[in-house]
Scaffold this motif. Sequence first.
Motif, PDB file in Angstrom:
ATOM      1  N   ASP A 117       0.692  -1.186  -0.153  1.00 42.66           N
ATOM      2  CA  ASP A 117       0.010   0.030   0.065  1.00 42.66           C
ATOM      3  C   ASP A 117       0.832   1.179  -0.062  1.00 42.66           C
ATOM      4  O   ASP A 117       0.666   2.229  -0.575  1.00 42.66           O
ATOM      5  CB  ASP A 117      -0.963  -0.060   1.343  1.00 42.66           C
ATOM      6  N   LEU A 118       1.945   1.218   0.778  1.00 44.87           N
ATOM      7  CA  LEU A 118       2.845   2.289   0.869  1.00 44.87           C
ATOM      8  C   LEU A 118       3.293   2.724  -0.596  1.00 44.87           C
ATOM      9  O   LEU A 118       3.493   3.924  -1.014  1.00 44.87           O
ATOM     10  CB  LEU A 118       3.926   1.736   1.895  1.00 44.87           C
ATOM     11  N   PHE A 119       3.848   1.547  -1.144  1.00 48.55           N
ATOM     12  CA  PHE A 119       4.451   1.868  -2.599  1.00 48.55           C
ATOM     13  C   PHE A 119       3.489   2.568  -3.551  1.00 48.55           C
ATOM     14  O   PHE A 119       3.723   3.262  -4.549  1.00 48.55           O
ATOM     15  CB  PHE A 119       5.220   0.642  -2.998  1.00 48.55           C
ATOM     16  N   GLN A 124       1.616   6.551  -7.039  1.00 50.60           N
ATOM     17  CA  GLN A 124       0.532   7.496  -7.530  1.00 50.60           C
ATOM     18  C   GLN A 124       0.762   8.983  -7.434  1.00 50.60           C
ATOM     19  O   GLN A 124       0.574   9.775  -8.253  1.00 50.60           O
ATOM     20  CB  GLN A 124      -0.887   7.162  -6.699  1.00 50.60           C
ATOM     21  N   ARG A 125       1.445   9.438  -6.235  1.00 53.08           N
ATOM     22  CA  ARG A 125       1.804  10.851  -5.872  1.00 53.08           C
ATOM     23  C   ARG A 125       3.047  11.372  -6.712  1.00 53.08           C
ATOM     24  O   ARG A 125       3.136  12.444  -6.981  1.00 53.08           O
ATOM     25  CB  ARG A 125       1.883  11.070  -4.525  1.00 53.08           C
ATOM     26  N   THR A 132       5.121  14.184  -3.169  1.00 52.36           N
ATOM     27  CA  THR A 132       5.391  13.194  -2.360  1.00 52.36           C
ATOM     28  C   THR A 132       5.973  13.873  -0.770  1.00 52.36           C
ATOM     29  O   THR A 132       6.697  13.472  -0.122  1.00 52.36           O
ATOM     30  CB  THR A 132       6.508  12.099  -2.403  1.00 52.36           C
ATOM     31  N   CYS A 133       5.687  15.193  -0.562  1.00 49.45           N
ATOM     32  CA  CYS A 133       5.840  15.806   0.489  1.00 49.45           C
ATOM     33  C   CYS A 133       5.286  15.286   1.812  1.00 49.45           C
ATOM     34  O   CYS A 133       4.600  14.418   1.548  1.00 49.45           O
ATOM     35  CB  CYS A 133       5.368  17.310   0.386  1.00 49.45           C
ATOM     36  N   LEU A 137       1.853  12.606   1.844  1.00 46.98           N
ATOM     37  CA  LEU A 137       2.082  11.262   2.306  1.00 46.98           C
ATOM     38  C   LEU A 137       2.668  11.069   3.624  1.00 46.98           C
ATOM     39  O   LEU A 137       3.931  10.968   3.726  1.00 46.98           O
ATOM     40  CB  LEU A 137       2.985  10.432   1.212  1.00 46.98           C
ATOM     41  N   PRO A 138       1.781  11.526   4.620  1.00 48.17           N
ATOM     42  CA  PRO A 138       2.559  11.320   5.990  1.00 48.17           C
ATOM     43  C   PRO A 138       3.149   9.968   6.194  1.00 48.17           C
ATOM     44  O   PRO A 138       4.035   9.697   7.059  1.00 48.17           O
ATOM     45  CB  PRO A 138       1.323  11.718   6.991  1.00 48.17           C
TER      46      PRO A 138
END
Length: 256
Positions: A117-119, A124-125, A132-133, A137-138
């Motif tokens: 899910d993280l990847f 996507q961003r 990806t700041c 994406l915390p």
Amino acid sequence: MTNTITYEFPLNERIRVFIRLEQLFKQFNHFLNGASVWDKRAALNVLLDIMAILSRNDLKSELLKELDRHSKVLNKLSQSQGVDSEKLSQLLNDVGRTSKNLYASSGKIGIHVMESDLFQSIAQRSSIPGGTCSFDLPEFHYWLEQEEAIRLKDLQQWSTPFNDIRNAIDLILNLIRNSRRDTQEIAKAGFFQISLDHSQPYQLVKVSLDKSLRYFAEISGGKHRCTIRFMVPSNDEKRPLQSSDDVPFTLSCCQF
């Protein structure tokens, strides 16, 4: 460190893709070994580039075709006199083992990465400049601040399934580059043209020149004819110009 600069020019799309991936894999390893947050960000960006190329090409099929072709050439060489049979046997074993590993890999290349899910979120961003700041994406920001061992483990897990692809590319390009025929040439007024024998499977042209010479090589053409122009780097905003001097260089035509 060598005293020469070498420029490579692939003569078909297959080798062009292989060389691009070779460069990306080297970049990935470089950033993978860096310990900073910026190294890990760069490593992920390179991994996304690798996946983008793999998604547009049937690379497994192309690699297997190329390995099969090399196997046939090597087997023909085994019937020639004066061949180092031990070295040839090792090369055949390398080609056979690499082909076997590729055949054994199943499913679409890279699909495993998207199971994270993280990847998926990073992928996507990443299409958005600066997307990806930490406020975008915390979870990614949290991951980047983890211990190096954790980040390294995840990156290795995401990249390991690409190892068979990388090994096949390294083997094929090494065989091609080592099959070269070197000649010393002079580019009159910075210009040189070569016609390639149609009956020979040339795959790559290399141009090497001394670092002390203030020129860079622009190579164009295809599998039948190549043009080489030695250009003088511009010190201002003007376009580089072709040298008016005669330029000595080493020409390598690689086929295998």
